[in-house]
Design an enzyme around this catalytic site. Structure first.
Site, PDB file in Angstrom:
ATOM      1  N   MET A   1       0.832  -1.201   0.000  1.00 54.68           N
ATOM      2  CA  MET A   1       0.000   0.000   0.000  1.00 54.68           C
ATOM      3  C   MET A   1       0.873   1.260   0.000  1.00 54.68           C
ATOM      4  O   MET A   1       1.974   1.263   0.519  1.00 54.68           O
ATOM      5  CB  MET A   1      -0.918   0.025   1.229  1.00 54.68           C
ATOM      6  CG  MET A   1      -1.942  -1.066   1.209  1.00 54.68           C
ATOM      7  SD  MET A   1      -3.243  -0.790   0.001  1.00 54.68           S
ATOM      8  CE  MET A   1      -4.332   0.283   0.923  1.00 54.68           C
ATOM      9  N   CYS A   2       0.304   2.314  -0.498  1.00 56.63           N
ATOM     10  CA  CYS A   2       1.035   3.562  -0.629  1.00 56.63           C
ATOM     11  C   CYS A   2       0.464   4.566   0.356  1.00 56.63           C
ATOM     12  O   CYS A   2      -0.464   4.265   1.092  1.00 56.63           O
ATOM     13  CB  CYS A   2       0.888   4.084  -2.043  1.00 56.63           C
ATOM     14  SG  CYS A   2       1.206   2.814  -3.285  1.00 56.63           S
ATOM     15  N   GLN A   3       1.032   5.751   0.377  1.00 54.55           N
ATOM     16  CA  GLN A   3       0.459   6.801   1.211  1.00 54.55           C
ATOM     17  C   GLN A   3       0.301   8.080   0.395  1.00 54.55           C
ATOM     18  O   GLN A   3       1.091   8.373  -0.502  1.00 54.55           O
ATOM     19  CB  GLN A   3       1.336   7.042   2.444  1.00 54.55           C
ATOM     20  CG  GLN A   3       1.392   5.825   3.352  1.00 54.55           C
ATOM     21  CD  GLN A   3       1.377   6.183   4.837  1.00 54.55           C
ATOM     22  OE1 GLN A   3       1.176   7.327   5.223  1.00 54.55           O
ATOM     23  NE2 GLN A   3       1.586   5.180   5.671  1.00 54.55           N
ATOM     24  N   ILE A  75       3.839   8.440  -1.740  1.00 56.06           N
ATOM     25  CA  ILE A  75       4.979   7.532  -1.624  1.00 56.06           C
ATOM     26  C   ILE A  75       4.471   6.139  -1.949  1.00 56.06           C
ATOM     27  O   ILE A  75       3.389   5.740  -1.559  1.00 56.06           O
ATOM     28  CB  ILE A  75       5.691   7.608  -0.240  1.00 56.06           C
ATOM     29  CG1 ILE A  75       4.702   7.622   0.924  1.00 56.06           C
ATOM     30  CG2 ILE A  75       6.603   8.829  -0.180  1.00 56.06           C
ATOM     31  CD1 ILE A  75       5.384   7.720   2.287  1.00 56.06           C
TER      32      ILE A  75
END
Lengths: 251, 251
Positions: A1-3, A75
């Site tokens: 997962m990304c942010q 990110i």
């Protein structure tokens, strides 16, 4: 997962403080980062397929206080698509003589929409396909740039069928507004007068916003997980789409 | 008038040396600068409406050796259009699932083409109008990405009517080739084995390329005015359009 990190302000504002906290989280999200700054209709989009912790571009962003009305940062931890520059968010396209910037956190399963119009993906991520489809459907629904309210309505309608394919937390901006759509995790807050002190959750850094602002300033920050302690972050509900204009959510 | 710099290589190459010399010329071209680096299909485009002599972004570009197959850089002296981020070259669009990047040196008088398709200018320069028109006409002439030879032929045909409006030195890349069109001033050279030493004309900097290359490397550099002494730069003829592929002009 990304942010994801987004900022929308009523006066050009730098995101050095928020980006510094956000970039600290790049240890687990090491497959690239990107950040787009709108200044009026213009945009600069910095991307790197190195981690935001090591990238000289991220270092420059932390030191150079670019003042912007709308910012989207991302990110990446690769889930779909290779680690390559063309797969690094945010993605950028032009529609109706405006730049549009998009970043996504989540995973879309079996999402292969028919892209027959002017928006084609360059890389091979589910995210860029979703962006191209959003742009295509916006273009189909409106002949020219509609107002923010009408755009928000259309985005709500066209985001829903994509969200059924998995998790679809995204941010989108055309320099006039910041749209945030939550599927699983997204939080926001509005900083306004009287401004107070904030302390980053991930780094030993405190800023007294009262020293850097005027009473008229208003800034909305949207992020996957709250960046600070001592501030009240509001969670978006699953399926909620908000438009932020002039530093606050449009109701 | 502005200045242009382009690079096309058969192996990813950094342009720190050439960009350093080029940025020195920014004293007279202080209304912004931009540089786009292709890495395969991906691209990063850094723009700043500050001079390349002072910009922290230019400083970062000089220190961070980004290795790229195709580079286009531009330093701007505003002639048409305000000093604003959206008027800063290079401009970027997507066509056929590829990013396209464009920068222009010159002045087009009374060039207001009919832009009825998917490419609209965001800013108010003659240059971005020309780019949008080139993209529109390429899209009309080919259903999908044709080969470099066919693309070059089409570009020759559609560049000519624009060039009649004034001076039209431009560089264009889609990450597969670098196209350079001369109207008044453009020079190029090909660096290949055996590599030798080069000295920048504008800065006290010498590089021995033999130390940084392998015998198979080949790099074409295209620029408004020659960057080095001790090297033989070739002037493009007025109206000449060249495609550079794998570090040399395609014949």
């Amino acid at each position: 997962m990304c942010q994801l990190l987004g900022m929308n302000a009523n006066t050009p504002t730098d995101v050095v403080f928020s980006f510094t906290g956000f970039a600290t989280r790049a240890e687990e999200h090491k497959d690239g980062f990107g950040i787009a700054f709108f200044e009026g209709a213009g945009v600069r989009c910095f991307v790197d397929n190195a981690s935001a912790r090591q990238s000289p571009i991220a270092e420059m962003v932390k030191r150079y206080p670019i003042r912007s009305d709308n910012v989207i940062a991302h990110i990446r931890k690769a889930t779909q698509g290779r680690v390559a520059l063309e797969n690094t968010h945010p993605f950028q396209r032009e529609l109706w003589g405006r730049y549009w910037v998009f970043a996504h956190n989540g995973d879309l399963k079996d999402f292969h929409p028919k892209l027959h119009a002017a928006f084609r993906p360059v890389g091979d991520t589910d995210s860029e396909r979703a962006f191209c489809w959003l742009m295509q459907e916006l273009a189909k629904n409106h002949a020219g740039t509609p107002d923010i309210g009408a755009l928000t309505e259309t985005l709500r309608e066209i985001a829903a069928p994509i969200a059924r394919h998995g998790s679809f937390n995204f941010m989108l901006s055309n320099g006039q507004a910041l749209w945030a759509h939550a599927s699983t995790r997204l939080h926001y807050l509005v900083r306004r007068h009287p401004f107070s002190e904030a302390r980053l959750q991930d780094e030993d850094l405190t800023v007294n916003f009262a020293e850097h602002t005027t009473p008229n300033d208003r800034v909305a920050v949207v992020v996957t997980e709250p960046l600070t302690t001592h501030e009240d972050w509001i969670a978006l509900a699953p399926g909620e789409l908000l438009a932020f204009v002039d530093g606050e959510p449009l109701r």
